[in-house]
Structure formats: structure tokens, C-alpha cells
Design a protein around this motif. Structure first.
Motif, PDB file in Angstrom:
ATOM      1  N   VAL A 175       0.959  -1.259   0.111  1.00 28.34           N
ATOM      2  CA  VAL A 175      -0.065  -0.148   0.119  1.00 28.34           C
ATOM      3  C   VAL A 175       0.776   1.227  -0.040  1.00 28.34           C
ATOM      4  CG1 VAL A 175      -1.899   1.240   1.190  1.00 28.34           C
ATOM      5  CG2 VAL A 175      -1.683  -1.230   1.224  1.00 28.34           C
ATOM      6  N   LYS A 216      -6.244  -3.649   0.867  1.00 26.77           N
ATOM      7  CA  LYS A 216      -6.806  -2.940  -0.519  1.00 26.77           C
ATOM      8  C   LYS A 216      -5.755  -1.973  -0.827  1.00 26.77           C
ATOM      9  CE  LYS A 216     -10.865  -5.008  -0.762  1.00 26.77           C
ATOM     10  NZ  LYS A 216     -10.808  -5.808   0.457  1.00 26.77           N
ATOM     11  N   VAL A 217      -5.618  -1.794  -2.407  1.00 26.94           N
ATOM     12  CA  VAL A 217      -4.727  -0.955  -2.758  1.00 26.94           C
ATOM     13  C   VAL A 217      -5.510   0.070  -4.018  1.00 26.94           C
ATOM     14  CG1 VAL A 217      -2.460  -1.824  -2.247  1.00 26.94           C
ATOM     15  CG2 VAL A 217      -3.799  -2.435  -4.393  1.00 26.94           C
ATOM     16  N   ARG A 218      -5.240   1.122  -4.100  1.00 26.75           N
ATOM     17  CA  ARG A 218      -5.897   1.956  -5.048  1.00 26.75           C
ATOM     18  C   ARG A 218      -4.992   2.064  -6.503  1.00 26.75           C
ATOM     19  NH1 ARG A 218     -10.105   5.455  -5.126  1.00 26.75           N
ATOM     20  NH2 ARG A 218     -10.277   5.117  -2.799  1.00 26.75           N
ATOM     21  N   LEU A 219      -5.531   1.974  -7.653  1.00 22.07           N
ATOM     22  CA  LEU A 219      -4.735   1.921  -8.701  1.00 22.07           C
ATOM     23  C   LEU A 219      -4.729   3.193  -9.296  1.00 22.07           C
ATOM     24  CD1 LEU A 219      -6.042  -1.568 -10.381  1.00 22.07           C
ATOM     25  CD2 LEU A 219      -3.879  -0.995  -8.614  1.00 22.07           C
ATOM     26  N   LYS A 220      -4.197   3.451 -10.415  1.00 25.14           N
ATOM     27  CA  LYS A 220      -4.018   4.614 -11.124  1.00 25.14           C
ATOM     28  C   LYS A 220      -5.344   5.369 -11.496  1.00 25.14           C
ATOM     29  CE  LYS A 220      -0.525   7.317 -13.855  1.00 25.14           C
ATOM     30  NZ  LYS A 220       0.571   6.940 -14.889  1.00 25.14           N
ATOM     31  N   ASP A 221      -6.117   4.150 -12.092  1.00 27.45           N
ATOM     32  CA  ASP A 221      -7.287   4.422 -12.621  1.00 27.45           C
ATOM     33  C   ASP A 221      -8.656   5.013 -11.594  1.00 27.45           C
ATOM     34  OD1 ASP A 221      -8.197   2.199 -11.602  1.00 27.45           O
ATOM     35  OD2 ASP A 221      -8.641   1.089 -13.716  1.00 27.45           O
ATOM     36  N   GLY A 222      -8.153   4.870 -10.495  1.00 26.74           N
ATOM     37  CA  GLY A 222      -9.068   5.088  -9.189  1.00 26.74           C
ATOM     38  C   GLY A 222      -9.628   3.859  -8.609  1.00 26.74           C
ATOM     39  N   SER A 223      -9.677   2.884  -9.241  1.00 25.88           N
ATOM     40  CA  SER A 223     -10.200   1.406  -8.891  1.00 25.88           C
ATOM     41  C   SER A 223      -9.450   0.884  -7.635  1.00 25.88           C
ATOM     42  CB  SER A 223     -10.376   0.416  -9.999  1.00 25.88           C
ATOM     43  OG  SER A 223      -8.949   0.139 -10.571  1.00 25.88           O
ATOM     44  N   VAL A 224     -10.110   0.191  -6.796  1.00 27.77           N
ATOM     45  CA  VAL A 224      -9.773  -0.365  -5.574  1.00 27.77           C
ATOM     46  C   VAL A 224      -9.893  -1.650  -5.580  1.00 27.77           C
ATOM     47  CG1 VAL A 224      -9.813  -0.354  -3.248  1.00 27.77           C
ATOM     48  CG2 VAL A 224     -10.162   1.609  -4.494  1.00 27.77           C
TER      49      VAL A 224
END
Length: 369
Positions: free
Chosen positions: A284, A335-343
Motif C-alpha cells: 500500500v 486494499k490498494v488504489r490503482l492509477k485509474d481510481g479503482s480499488v
């Protein structure tokens, strides 16, 4: 069985350097048998699918050898069939005093494994992605792919201990660039995929509950001399960041042009920086990512055809989770947040793109400094 046993006995009494030389000798012999300029032919997508469905991948998980025992019978690779191979060294930087517990074995800080082999290849045929079979199996996104970079590293060990193997892949749907070194590759790939690919991916679940995550614990158990580590310590994930800046090729006339680019690399080329994520929860935070070493070539590149017999063991992630009881839950729940905003959970969405983005933040712990 006789060939299998003799090969094991011979390799078990050799030093790491002698094993590397023995394997290189085998590869040169195979090249002589195949011919100086073997024709580069890629298996069709249909043949790849047939191979995936009928093959027993337990041999890649359990085989302790570096050359497949049946290589003398002309056995050929269908995935990553064509590549380039060279000798290399893995240089690991001394660990900062304020960082977490030191890794052990082949990943011990301040050590250099001089006897390595590196194979660079494309998992699938780089071009012809507009074929009906390719689109049917992999979806429309594949039509933009020019390469499917795959990096396999073999680190030889003495004392009768089998080699350590690191396998890294790029995106499952490939990359749009024809530069092999355009993006990071990683020991885990995301479980997100086109719907059409899921039935194929499910075939690998009979070998592991986590077929998209590579195990790394075997790297930590013995060092290059074959000495056992009493308290093995290993990272959750490894990422390779390219250091090579390829010049634009004059011609990209074939689907194997990238191999010509790789073949031109001189001895002493720094191929990759090596990054480690200590545990699932550290993924994270980009401040906890570690730059621990680099991979440097020690010979020229030579062709590695489908029938050269070179094999890299695939360790399942289940082995790592068995040794680190908390990791399985952490990987599934963190949980991690990706560059496109999805988790999504670390085990499902943290792949080469995610770590490439983290590295670009330049917040990682640099062991070299």
C-alpha cells in the motif's frame, strides 16, 4: 529415468560456477544441432491453447533441474518459445541500518551471485494479434499488443542445492510498444482479465490456489554456496525496472525483431534494478518499497530456441503462505488504489503497472544510498 538420475548426480556435485558452465555448454550444443541460424517460428495461438490444456505443469513446479530431462528428445516450449539468454550477476546492495529485517539466502544484502542465467522472451507471438483466434481467446485489447515481455532468472547454487529461479511477467494483454524494456515486469500478475481468458486461467488453479502469484521463499533458504539459512526471510513480491534504453530499430519487419535488439546488448549491460515489497501490507505504501539490487550481464546474448531444454522452476505462492501465516489474509484483505481510481486486494490487482507507478513516485527505500 536413467538420464534423469545421471543428470541429477552430475549436477549435485558441481559448484555453482561449474553448473552454469555445464548448462551453457548444453545450450551451445543444442545451438550447433539446430543450426547457426535457426528459423524463428512461433507456435500458433491454437497450439498454445492445446498445450496449456493437455500439459502437466507440475513438472515446472517440482522439477529440480535446470535442463529438462527430456530435452534430448526435442521437447519444445509453447509459451515463451523464442528468447535470448546470457550469463549475468545479481548484485545486492548493503542494507540500510534503519530498514526492516534483512533478506537471506540468494537475496542477502551486500552479496553478489556471480553465476546466473537470464532469459528474455515474449510469452506469445508479438504480432498477428488481429487474428480471429487471438481475439476470440484474449479479447480486443490484445490487438494493441506488440510484445508480452517475460524475464526468467536462474541463480545457481553449490552444495548439491537446486538453483533459485525468479520469473517476472508484464501485462497479460501485452504492451503496445515494441521496445522490450519499455515497462516493469513483476513476480505477480493481476487476476483481472478478459472474460474469454478466464476458462484458460482456471486450468492453472489445479496447481495452486494463487496461480498469478509466484513464490519466493526458496530463494531465502540457501545461499549461493549451498549453505542453509537458519531463519529464512524473503519478500512478498519482486519487481524488475528496466535500465536499458533501446535505440529505435531501423526495421521492424518481423515479429522477432525485438530479439535482434536484445542480441545487440553488450556484456556489462545493467538490465534491471531489483525492487522488493517486504510483505502484503507494505504494498500500500510506496515509502516501503525497496530498491535492493541490480541485474548485470556478464556475457553476450545468444539465441534460446524452443527446444534448448532450459527450464525454470515455478514456485507456488502457497509455499510462501505456509511459512508466513498472516500473509494470505493480508494479501486478500489489504486494499490498494490503482492509477485509474479503482480499488482491489493486493493479491488480485497489484501487478507490474501498479509497482511501476509506485517506483515513479521515487519514495522507495534505496539500499544503494
Amino acid at each position: 529415468p536413467t538420464y534423469f538420475g545421471i543428470h541429477f548426480i552430475i549436477m549435485s556435485v558441481l559448484s555453482a560456477k561449474q553448473q552454469k558452465e555445464k548448462v551453457c555448454q548444453h545450450l551451445k550444443l543444442r545451438a550447433t544441432v539446430t543450426g547457426a541460424e535457426p528459423k524463428r517460428e512461433w507456435p500458433s495461438y491454437q497450439k498454445v491453447l492445446q498445450d496449456v490444456r493437455k500439459s502437466d505443469y507440475n513438472e515446472f513446479i517440482n522439477c529440480p533441474h535446470d535442463i529438462h530431462p527430456l530435452s534430448h528428445q526435442g521437447r519444445e516450449k509453447k509459451i515463451c518459445p523464442l528468447g535470448m539468454v546470457c550469463c549475468a550477476k545479481l548484485e545486492l546492495f548493503p542494507q540500510p541500518s534503519n530498514s526492516s529485517a534483512a533478506y537471506t539466502g540468494l537475496l542477502a544484502p551486500g552479496t553478489t551471485s556471480q553465476d546466473c542465467l537470464v532469459r528474455l522472451s515474449s510469452a506469445l507471438q508479438p504480432t498477428d494479434t488481429n487474428s480471429s483466434m487471438a481475439r476470440l481467446v484474449f479479447g480486443k485489447k490484445l490487438t494493441k499488443a506488440k510484445l508480452f515481455p517475460s524475464v526468467a532468472i536462474k541463480i545457481f547454487r553449490g552444495g548439491g542445492v537446486e538453483s533459485g529461479n525468479i520469473l517476472c511477467l508484464g501485462k497479460k494483454i501485452g504492451q503496445p510498444e515494441d521496445d522490450f524494456f519499455a515497462h516493469c515486469v513483476c513476480t505477480q500478475i493481476t487476476s483481472r482479465m478478459p472474460t474469454t481468458l478466464k476458462p484458460i486461467a482456471s486450468l492453472f488453479k489445479k496447481y495452486s490456489d494463487y496461480p498469478f502469484l509466484l513464490g519466493l521463499s526458496h530463494l531465502s533458504e540457501y545461499n549461493a554456496e549451498g549453505e542453509r539459512c537458519l531463519h529464512p526471510n524473503f519478500p512478498f513480491c519482486l519487481t524488475l525496472k528496466p535500465k536499458v534504453e533501446m535505440k529505435k530499430s531501423i526495421s521492424k519487419s518481423s515479429d522477432s525483431s525485438f530479439l535482434n535488439d536484445i542480441e545487440s546488448l553488450p556484456t556489462g549491460t545493467v538490465l534491471y534494478d531489483l525492487f522488493a515489497s517486504p510483505n502484503p501490507m507494505s504494498v500500500v505504501d510506496p515509502n516501503k518499497l525497496q530498491r535492493i539490487g541490480r541485474l548485470v550481464t556478464t556475457s553476450e546474448m545468444t539465441p534460446s530456441p524452443p527446444n534448448d531444454g532450459l527450464i525454470f522452476r515455478h514456485q507456488v505462492k502457497d509455499d510462501d503462505f505456509a511459512l508466513r501465516s498472516s500473509w494470505q489474509k493480508e494479501a486478500l484483505e489489504t486494499k490498494v488504489r490503482l492509477k485509474d481510481g479503482s480499488v482491489g486486494p493486493v493479491a488480485a490487482v497489484a501487478g507490474c503497472n501498479f509497482f511501476e507507478n509506485q517506483i515513479q513516485h521515487n519514495l522507495f527505500v534505496d539500499f544503494e544510498k
